[in-house]
Write a protein that holds these residues in place. Structure first.
Motif, PDB file in Angstrom:
ATOM      1  N   TYR A   1       0.822  -1.230  -0.042  1.00  0.00           N
ATOM      2  CA  TYR A   1      -0.170  -0.063   0.040  1.00  0.00           C
ATOM      3  C   TYR A   1       0.920   1.476  -0.042  1.00  0.00           C
ATOM      4  O   TYR A   1       1.830   1.314   0.715  1.00  0.00           O
ATOM      5  N   ASN A   2       0.774   2.086  -0.785  1.00  0.00           N
ATOM      6  CA  ASN A   2       1.370   3.363  -1.001  1.00  0.00           C
ATOM      7  C   ASN A   2       1.135   4.228   0.301  1.00  0.00           C
ATOM      8  O   ASN A   2       2.012   4.978   0.768  1.00  0.00           O
ATOM      9  N   THR A   3      -0.026   4.129   0.989  1.00  0.00           N
ATOM     10  CA  THR A   3      -0.090   5.372   1.991  1.00  0.00           C
ATOM     11  C   THR A   3      -1.156   4.369   3.124  1.00  0.00           C
ATOM     12  O   THR A   3      -1.634   3.573   2.765  1.00  0.00           O
TER      13      THR A   3
ATOM     14  N   ILE B   1       3.740  -3.811  17.934  1.00  0.00           N
ATOM     15  CA  ILE B   1       2.763  -3.545  17.469  1.00  0.00           C
ATOM     16  C   ILE B   1       2.888  -2.234  16.363  1.00  0.00           C
ATOM     17  O   ILE B   1       3.326  -1.363  16.517  1.00  0.00           O
ATOM     18  N   CYS B   2       1.850  -2.500  15.369  1.00  0.00           N
ATOM     19  CA  CYS B   2       2.062  -1.428  14.229  1.00  0.00           C
ATOM     20  C   CYS B   2       1.054  -0.331  14.807  1.00  0.00           C
ATOM     21  O   CYS B   2       0.340  -0.405  15.664  1.00  0.00           O
ATOM     22  N   HIS B   3       1.420   0.791  13.960  1.00  0.00           N
ATOM     23  CA  HIS B   3       0.453   2.200  14.336  1.00  0.00           C
ATOM     24  C   HIS B   3      -0.954   1.815  14.131  1.00  0.00           C
ATOM     25  O   HIS B   3      -1.775   2.273  15.053  1.00  0.00           O
ATOM     26  N   ILE B   4      -1.144   1.155  13.300  1.00  0.00           N
ATOM     27  CA  ILE B   4      -2.756   0.722  12.831  1.00  0.00           C
ATOM     28  C   ILE B   4      -3.474   0.038  14.128  1.00  0.00           C
ATOM     29  O   ILE B   4      -4.470   0.423  14.482  1.00  0.00           O
TER      30      ILE B   4
ATOM     31  N   LEU C   1      -6.510   1.811   4.537  1.00  0.00           N
ATOM     32  CA  LEU C   1      -7.700   1.812   5.243  1.00  0.00           C
ATOM     33  C   LEU C   1      -8.780   1.864   4.310  1.00  0.00           C
ATOM     34  O   LEU C   1      -9.816   1.101   4.655  1.00  0.00           O
ATOM     35  N   LYS C   2      -8.694   2.517   3.197  1.00  0.00           N
ATOM     36  CA  LYS C   2      -9.907   2.445   2.092  1.00  0.00           C
ATOM     37  C   LYS C   2      -9.821   1.016   1.634  1.00  0.00           C
ATOM     38  O   LYS C   2     -10.981   0.611   1.476  1.00  0.00           O
ATOM     39  N   ILE C   3      -8.965   0.422   1.216  1.00  0.00           N
ATOM     40  CA  ILE C   3      -8.903  -1.026   0.767  1.00  0.00           C
ATOM     41  C   ILE C   3      -9.657  -2.076   1.629  1.00  0.00           C
ATOM     42  O   ILE C   3     -10.443  -2.842   1.434  1.00  0.00           O
ATOM     43  N   ASN C   4      -9.309  -1.571   2.867  1.00  0.00           N
ATOM     44  CA  ASN C   4      -9.798  -2.564   4.038  1.00  0.00           C
ATOM     45  C   ASN C   4     -10.807  -2.159   4.649  1.00  0.00           C
ATOM     46  O   ASN C   4     -11.373  -2.484   5.696  1.00  0.00           O
ATOM     47  N   GLN C   5     -11.513  -1.012   4.068  1.00  0.00           N
ATOM     48  CA  GLN C   5     -13.055  -0.576   4.543  1.00  0.00           C
ATOM     49  C   GLN C   5     -12.921  -0.030   5.925  1.00  0.00           C
ATOM     50  O   GLN C   5     -13.781  -0.597   6.793  1.00  0.00           O
TER      51      GLN C   5
END
Length: 167
Positions: A36-38, A112-115, A43-47
Motif C-alpha cells: 500500500y502506498n499510504t 505493534i503497528c501504528h494501525i 484503510l480504504k481498501i480494508n474498509q
C-alpha cells in the motif's frame, strides 16, 4: 446432495496440517505481495474509517488522543506490505503485516503497528495487560521475528547480518 456439499467444503490451513483436512479441501492463506502506498490507501481498501486513525503532531512528535502512542514517524511515512521485504521488515504479531516503522510497548517491548495500536481502545497493554503502557518507536536496528516460518526467519537473519556489517 450432502456429499457434493462436503466435497466443496474449504478447511483452514491449520485444519489441513494439524487436524482433519485434506489437500483438496484446503484454503491456503492469502500470500499476495500487496503493498500500500499510504495508510489511507490501506484503510480504504480494508474498509476502515480513516478518521479513527489520526496522530496529532506536537513539537515534532506524534501522539494519539489518549497519549498512548508516542512516535516520531507520521502515518504518511509508514509503508505496509503483506510479506517481508528489505523496506518493510518489521512484523506486527496482531495483523500479520510488515512495516518500515513499528512501535514497541514500553512495558514488555512487544511490537505493534501504528494501525493496531490506534485500534485498541483499552489503555492496558495488549500483550501483558500493564495499565501504564505506552507505545513508542522500536529500535530500527533491532527486530523481532514473530513467525515460525523458516523462510522469513532466514530472510530476517540475513537482513540483520547485512545491517550489522554495513553499520
Amino acid at each position: 446432495m450432502a456429499q457434493n456439499q462436503q466435497s466443496t467444503r474449504k478447511v483452514s490451513f491449520f485444519e489441513k496440517y494439524f487436524c482433519c483436512g485434506n489437500t483438496q479441501e484446503v484454503q491456503e492463506p492469502n500470500t499476495t505481495n500487496q503493498t500500500y502506498n499510504t495508510i489511507n490507501e490501506y484503510l480504504k481498501i480494508n474498509q476502515k474509517n480513516p478518521s479513527l486513525y489520526i496522530l496529532q503532531e506536537f513539537d515534532g512528535v506524534y501522539y494519539d488522543k489518549s497519549k498512548k502512542i508516542k512516535t516520531i514517524h507520521p502515518l504518511k511515512d509508514i509503508s505496509i506490505n503483506n510479506v517481508i521485504t528489505e523496506r518493510t521488515q518489521h512484523s506486527c504479531p496482531i495483523c500479520f503485516c510488515y512495516f518500515n516503522f513499528i512501535l514497541a510497548s514500553n512495558c514488555c517491548m512487544n511490537y505493534i503497528c501504528h494501525i493496531c495500536a490506534l485500534e485498541f481502545k483499552s489503555p492496558k497493554c495488549h500483550f501483558c495487560q500493564n495499565e501504564k503502557c505506552k507505545y513508542i518507536d522500536a529500535d530500527s536496528k533491532e527486530f523481532k521475528i514473530y513467525t515460525d516460518s523458516q523462510g522469513i526467519q532466514m530472510f530476517a537473519l540475513q537482513q540483520m547480518k547485512r545491517d550489522t556489517t554495513s553499520g
